[in-house]
Enzyme design. Structure first.
Site, mmCIF file in Angstrom:
data_model
loop_
_atom_site.group_PDB
_atom_site.id
_atom_site.type_symbol
_atom_site.label_atom_id
_atom_site.label_comp_id
_atom_site.label_asym_id
_atom_site.label_seq_id
_atom_site.Cartn_x
_atom_site.Cartn_y
_atom_site.Cartn_z
ATOM 1 N N THR A 15 0.821 -1.218 0.000
ATOM 2 C CA THR A 15 0.000 0.000 0.000
ATOM 3 C C THR A 15 0.851 1.263 0.000
ATOM 4 O O THR A 15 0.318 2.368 0.086
ATOM 5 C CB THR A 15 -0.944 0.038 1.224
ATOM 6 O OG1 THR A 15 -0.155 -0.055 2.421
ATOM 7 C CG2 THR A 15 -1.931 -1.113 1.181
ATOM 8 N N GLY A 16 2.172 1.124 -0.096
ATOM 9 C CA GLY A 16 3.046 2.288 -0.197
ATOM 10 C C GLY A 16 3.057 2.848 -1.607
ATOM 11 O O GLY A 16 2.358 2.364 -2.504
ATOM 12 N N LYS A 44 -5.307 1.914 4.775
ATOM 13 C CA LYS A 44 -4.604 2.035 3.495
ATOM 14 C C LYS A 44 -5.069 0.971 2.515
ATOM 15 O O LYS A 44 -5.174 1.233 1.314
ATOM 16 C CB LYS A 44 -3.095 1.950 3.717
ATOM 17 C CG LYS A 44 -2.504 3.149 4.432
ATOM 18 C CD LYS A 44 -1.018 2.959 4.682
ATOM 19 C CE LYS A 44 -0.459 4.108 5.499
ATOM 20 N NZ LYS A 44 0.957 3.875 5.882
ATOM 21 N N LYS A 88 11.653 2.648 7.210
ATOM 22 C CA LYS A 88 12.570 3.331 6.289
ATOM 23 C C LYS A 88 13.115 4.683 6.756
ATOM 24 O O LYS A 88 14.034 5.203 6.119
ATOM 25 C CB LYS A 88 11.857 3.541 4.941
ATOM 26 C CG LYS A 88 11.396 2.247 4.298
ATOM 27 C CD LYS A 88 10.567 2.487 3.057
ATOM 28 C CE LYS A 88 10.061 1.169 2.481
ATOM 29 N NZ LYS A 88 9.166 1.368 1.320
ATOM 30 N N SER A 127 15.923 -2.955 -2.122
ATOM 31 C CA SER A 127 16.969 -2.423 -1.270
ATOM 32 C C SER A 127 17.003 -0.898 -1.397
ATOM 33 O O SER A 127 16.059 -0.277 -1.888
ATOM 34 C CB SER A 127 18.321 -3.038 -1.654
ATOM 35 O OG SER A 127 19.349 -2.572 -0.811
ATOM 36 N N LYS A 130 21.238 3.369 0.716
ATOM 37 C CA LYS A 130 21.782 3.468 2.074
ATOM 38 C C LYS A 130 22.338 2.143 2.590
ATOM 39 O O LYS A 130 22.977 2.096 3.636
ATOM 40 C CB LYS A 130 20.714 4.024 3.019
ATOM 41 C CG LYS A 130 20.326 5.453 2.662
ATOM 42 C CD LYS A 130 19.095 5.928 3.382
ATOM 43 C CE LYS A 130 18.731 7.347 2.936
ATOM 44 N NZ LYS A 130 18.396 7.434 1.497
ATOM 45 N N ASN A 170 16.729 7.633 -4.434
ATOM 46 C CA ASN A 170 15.507 8.333 -4.060
ATOM 47 C C ASN A 170 14.482 8.285 -5.186
ATOM 48 O O ASN A 170 14.821 8.486 -6.355
ATOM 49 C CB ASN A 170 15.829 9.797 -3.739
ATOM 50 C CG ASN A 170 16.699 9.936 -2.507
ATOM 51 O OD1 ASN A 170 16.208 10.072 -1.397
ATOM 52 N ND2 ASN A 170 18.009 9.870 -2.698
ATOM 53 N N GLY A 173 8.310 11.355 -6.328
ATOM 54 C CA GLY A 173 6.883 11.094 -6.274
ATOM 55 C C GLY A 173 6.497 10.089 -5.223
ATOM 56 O O GLY A 173 5.318 9.770 -5.078
ATOM 57 N N SER A 174 7.481 9.577 -4.470
ATOM 58 C CA SER A 174 7.156 8.623 -3.416
ATOM 59 C C SER A 174 6.611 9.353 -2.202
ATOM 60 O O SER A 174 6.696 10.581 -2.086
ATOM 61 C CB SER A 174 8.388 7.815 -3.022
ATOM 62 O OG SER A 174 9.351 8.639 -2.401
#
Length: 327
Positions: A15-16, A44, A88, A127, A130, A170, A173-174
């Site tokens: 749901t992310g 969600k 995260k 992954s 980081k 990165n 839009g996340s």
């Protein structure tokens, strides 16, 4: 024909931001027979059901990857898994280390064990940059998770299940993107907070990330760590693209944050191949029948993939166009 045609796929943490983009792509392609979303938040899940108009191919499981029994039940009849569930936030991890270990490390091991037990064919784990030479706890847990998934091909050698990892930077839009926050500040005429004006980051669009994950699932044999060749951005250029002419002020690097990001460390160069638009980091030991791709070009010994020494950069104009398309 894609291997996904007629298949059943499960997405942990579905749901992310990436999960929803994956759902949209997989449903639009018409390939999948069943798409299972495994996540903890019922609200969600309700929002996602409504977003996709209760598509009959979607199934939803409330569950936590810390619960291996629940994972086994959800994985019944599943062909492929995309493992996106994780804690995260870098700074939050420093205050809650045991929670990050329980989810990112122990939860990943649960996904591995349950996938083998359930006869899943392929698993792709997500992954992060980081995880390469980590300096924070979040990155350290993701590095351990990466190694767990790659090494799990050893003790799954007598089974059908194979594991690979994708690592990227990165995602524009996340859900965690700084862009909406900067827009809101600029609309009020306020200065934009910049951790350090020298900072650089790797940058990938949500759609590019989705395609990269699905390509890995389609092409993997097990044991690969895939890294896309993507552009870098200067944090000041991104701020200028989001809010032209806005004032900026430095607030200092947060605990555990890097000035520049890394996706491939120098010590990994001896196991890294260039495959067109992506790099492939081969496993340390390939005892399950892993074969080195014949079309891969070895990188130079000592090669490192850093955001500040990248050979691809996005200009302010290109960033502005991308930001506008997000609106």
């Amino acid at each position: 024909m894609s291997i996904l045609t007629g298949s059943s796929i499960l997405i942990t943490g579905g749901t992310g931001s990436l999960g929803k983009a994956l759902i949209a792509e997989l449903l639009a392609s018409g390939d999948v027979r069943r798409l299972v979303i495994f996540s903890r938040d019922e609200l969600k899940q309700l929002e996602v059901r409504r977003m996709f108009n209760d598509d009959s191919r979607l199934r939803f499981f409330i569950g936590d990857i810390r619960d291996k029994d629940r994972l086994r039940r959800a994985l019944h009849g599943i062909d492929y898994v995309i493992h996106a569930a994780a804690l995260k936030q870098v700074d939050t991890a420093e205050y809650n280390p045991s929670e990050y270990v329980a989810t990112n490390v122990e939860g990943s091991q649960n996904v591995i064990d349950a996938s083998i037990d359930s006869g899943v064919k392929r698993v792709v784990a997500l992954s992060t940059d980081k995880a390469s030479s980590p300096i924070n706890l979040y990155g350290a847990t993701k590095l351990v998770a990466d190694r767990l998934f790659i090494s799990s091909n050893h003790y799954a050698a007598g089974y059908d299940t194979r594991f690979s990892v994708v690592r990227y930077g990165n995602v524009m839009g996340s859900r965690g993107s700084i862009v909406p926050a900067w827009r809101a500040l600029a609309a009020r005429g306020e200065s934009l907070p910049i951790t350090d004006k020298r900072m650089t980051r790797f940058w990938i669009t949500l759609q590019q990330a989705v395609q990269f994950v699905l390509d890995a699932l389609d092409n993997m044999t097990g044991g690969e760590l895939y890294v896309p060749r993507i552009p870098s951005v200067r944090i000041t250029d991104l701020a200028e693209a989001v809010a032209p002419g806005a004032a900026m002020h430095e607030i200092g690097i947060r605990p555990g944050e890097k000035l520049h990001e890394e996706m491939i460390a120098p010590d990994d160069s001896r196991r890294t191949l260039l495959l067109g638009s992506r790099y492939l980091v081969m496993p340390h030991i390939g005892g399950w029948g892993y074969e080195t791709p014949s079309d891969g070009i070895p990188v130079e010994d000592g090669f490192a993939y850093h955001s500040n020494t990248n050979d691809q950069w996005l200009s302010v104009e290109e960033l502005r166009d991308m930001v506008q398309r997000m609106s």
